[in-house]
Design a protein around this motif. Structure first.
Motif, PDB file in Angstrom:
ATOM      1  N   LEU A  57       0.975  -1.269   0.006  1.00  0.00           N
ATOM      2  CA  LEU A  57      -0.008  -0.071   0.032  1.00  0.00           C
ATOM      3  C   LEU A  57       0.832   1.173  -0.026  1.00  0.00           C
ATOM      4  N   SER A  58       2.017   1.217   0.794  1.00  0.00           N
ATOM      5  CA  SER A  58       3.099   2.355   0.822  1.00  0.00           C
ATOM      6  C   SER A  58       3.425   2.585  -0.679  1.00  0.00           C
ATOM      7  N   TRP A  59       3.961   1.493  -1.241  1.00  0.00           N
ATOM      8  CA  TRP A  59       4.566   1.651  -2.628  1.00  0.00           C
ATOM      9  C   TRP A  59       3.351   2.257  -3.446  1.00  0.00           C
ATOM     10  N   ILE A  60       2.108   1.956  -3.526  1.00  0.00           N
ATOM     11  CA  ILE A  60       0.953   2.351  -4.394  1.00  0.00           C
ATOM     12  C   ILE A  60       1.003   3.729  -4.235  1.00  0.00           C
ATOM     13  N   ILE A  61       1.054   4.263  -3.112  1.00  0.00           N
ATOM     14  CA  ILE A  61       0.889   5.576  -2.637  1.00  0.00           C
ATOM     15  C   ILE A  61       1.736   6.392  -3.017  1.00  0.00           C
ATOM     16  N   PHE A  62       3.139   5.728  -2.822  1.00  0.00           N
ATOM     17  CA  PHE A  62       4.361   6.650  -3.129  1.00  0.00           C
ATOM     18  C   PHE A  62       4.394   6.547  -4.634  1.00  0.00           C
ATOM     19  N   GLY A  63       4.092   5.714  -5.408  1.00  0.00           N
ATOM     20  CA  GLY A  63       4.134   5.507  -6.828  1.00  0.00           C
ATOM     21  C   GLY A  63       3.015   6.464  -7.418  1.00  0.00           C
ATOM     22  N   LEU A  64       1.787   6.650  -6.822  1.00  0.00           N
ATOM     23  CA  LEU A  64       1.132   7.476  -7.285  1.00  0.00           C
ATOM     24  C   LEU A  64       1.218   8.937  -7.154  1.00  0.00           C
ATOM     25  N   PHE A  65       2.040   9.342  -6.080  1.00  0.00           N
ATOM     26  CA  PHE A  65       2.668  10.688  -6.063  1.00  0.00           C
ATOM     27  C   PHE A  65       3.792  10.974  -7.124  1.00  0.00           C
ATOM     28  N   ALA A  66       4.627   9.891  -7.156  1.00  0.00           N
ATOM     29  CA  ALA A  66       5.806  10.014  -8.001  1.00  0.00           C
ATOM     30  C   ALA A  66       5.207  10.164  -9.482  1.00  0.00           C
ATOM     31  N   GLY A  67       4.195   9.346  -9.914  1.00  0.00           N
ATOM     32  CA  GLY A  67       3.560   9.493 -11.224  1.00  0.00           C
ATOM     33  C   GLY A  67       2.981  10.962 -11.333  1.00  0.00           C
ATOM     34  N   PHE A  68       2.370  11.457 -10.563  1.00  0.00           N
ATOM     35  CA  PHE A  68       1.615  12.788 -10.621  1.00  0.00           C
ATOM     36  C   PHE A  68       2.534  13.772 -10.925  1.00  0.00           C
ATOM     37  N   MET A  69       3.783  13.751 -10.129  1.00  0.00           N
ATOM     38  CA  MET A  69       4.822  14.808 -10.192  1.00  0.00           C
ATOM     39  C   MET A  69       5.362  14.510 -11.385  1.00  0.00           C
ATOM     40  N   ALA A  70       5.643  13.282 -12.003  1.00  0.00           N
ATOM     41  CA  ALA A  70       6.330  13.193 -13.492  1.00  0.00           C
ATOM     42  C   ALA A  70       5.344  13.984 -14.455  1.00  0.00           C
TER      43      ALA A  70
ATOM     44  N   ILE B 239      12.544  10.883 -10.747  1.00  0.00           N
ATOM     45  CA  ILE B 239      13.312  10.876 -12.043  1.00  0.00           C
ATOM     46  C   ILE B 239      13.182   9.673 -12.774  1.00  0.00           C
ATOM     47  N   GLY B 240      12.956   8.806 -12.055  1.00  0.00           N
ATOM     48  CA  GLY B 240      12.873   7.525 -12.486  1.00  0.00           C
ATOM     49  C   GLY B 240      11.454   7.163 -13.497  1.00  0.00           C
ATOM     50  N   ALA B 241      10.379   7.980 -12.915  1.00  0.00           N
ATOM     51  CA  ALA B 241       9.007   8.006 -13.450  1.00  0.00           C
ATOM     52  C   ALA B 241       9.106   8.930 -14.767  1.00  0.00           C
ATOM     53  N   LEU B 242      10.148  10.120 -14.709  1.00  0.00           N
ATOM     54  CA  LEU B 242      10.224  10.731 -15.845  1.00  0.00           C
ATOM     55  C   LEU B 242      10.936  10.297 -17.055  1.00  0.00           C
ATOM     56  N   PHE B 243      11.858   9.400 -16.598  1.00  0.00           N
ATOM     57  CA  PHE B 243      12.501   8.576 -17.772  1.00  0.00           C
ATOM     58  C   PHE B 243      11.587   7.471 -18.388  1.00  0.00           C
ATOM     59  N   LEU B 244      10.728   6.998 -17.541  1.00  0.00           N
ATOM     60  CA  LEU B 244       9.683   5.912 -18.174  1.00  0.00           C
ATOM     61  C   LEU B 244       8.544   6.638 -18.749  1.00  0.00           C
ATOM     62  N   LEU B 245       8.269   7.740 -18.444  1.00  0.00           N
ATOM     63  CA  LEU B 245       7.342   8.528 -19.045  1.00  0.00           C
ATOM     64  C   LEU B 245       7.740   8.856 -20.521  1.00  0.00           C
ATOM     65  N   PHE B 246       8.943   9.461 -20.522  1.00  0.00           N
ATOM     66  CA  PHE B 246       9.862   9.786 -21.711  1.00  0.00           C
ATOM     67  C   PHE B 246       9.794   8.329 -22.840  1.00  0.00           C
ATOM     68  N   VAL B 247      10.246   7.313 -22.252  1.00  0.00           N
ATOM     69  CA  VAL B 247      10.158   6.033 -23.074  1.00  0.00           C
ATOM     70  C   VAL B 247       8.880   5.539 -23.677  1.00  0.00           C
ATOM     71  N   TYR B 248       7.847   5.679 -22.570  1.00  0.00           N
ATOM     72  CA  TYR B 248       6.649   5.525 -22.983  1.00  0.00           C
ATOM     73  C   TYR B 248       5.835   6.242 -23.930  1.00  0.00           C
ATOM     74  N   ARG B 249       6.210   7.610 -24.179  1.00  0.00           N
ATOM     75  CA  ARG B 249       5.993   8.383 -25.244  1.00  0.00           C
ATOM     76  C   ARG B 249       6.580   8.186 -26.549  1.00  0.00           C
ATOM     77  N   LEU B 250       7.859   7.826 -26.183  1.00  0.00           N
ATOM     78  CA  LEU B 250       8.641   7.264 -27.683  1.00  0.00           C
ATOM     79  C   LEU B 250       8.020   6.108 -28.156  1.00  0.00           C
ATOM     80  N   ILE B 251       7.657   5.140 -27.275  1.00  0.00           N
ATOM     81  CA  ILE B 251       7.035   3.960 -27.711  1.00  0.00           C
ATOM     82  C   ILE B 251       5.481   4.075 -28.352  1.00  0.00           C
TER      83      ILE B 251
END
Length: 83
Positions: A4-17, A68-80
């Protein structure tokens, strides 16, 4: 940290990215959460390999690493998704 902590942490990191790198991406809340969780793992893995530290709880360094990791993955997702 628990799942649950990872999901909340990931949600916040994803929104920030998505806030830092806006655009028209599909997927909504679920993609944002998955992107943030995966970004936390990728950022932590790269951070450990480069000697910057890792994701060790809810603190500013861990959040920065996850975003930073989420930004990288967002960049890769957009390229794909463009192809």
């Amino acid at each position: 940290m628990g799942i649950l902590s990872w999901i909340i942490f990931g949600l916040f990191a994803g929104f920030m990215a998505r806030w830092i790198m806006p655009g028209r991406d599909g997927g909504g809340l679920i993609l944002t959460t998955l992107l943030g969780i995966a970004g936390a793992f990728v950022g932590g893995w790269v951070g450990v390999r480069l000697g910057f530290g890792d994701i060790s709880g809810f603190n500013l360094g861990s959040m920065l690493t996850a975003v930073i990791g989420a930004l990288f993955l967002l960049f890769v997702y957009r390229l794909i998704s463009r192809s």
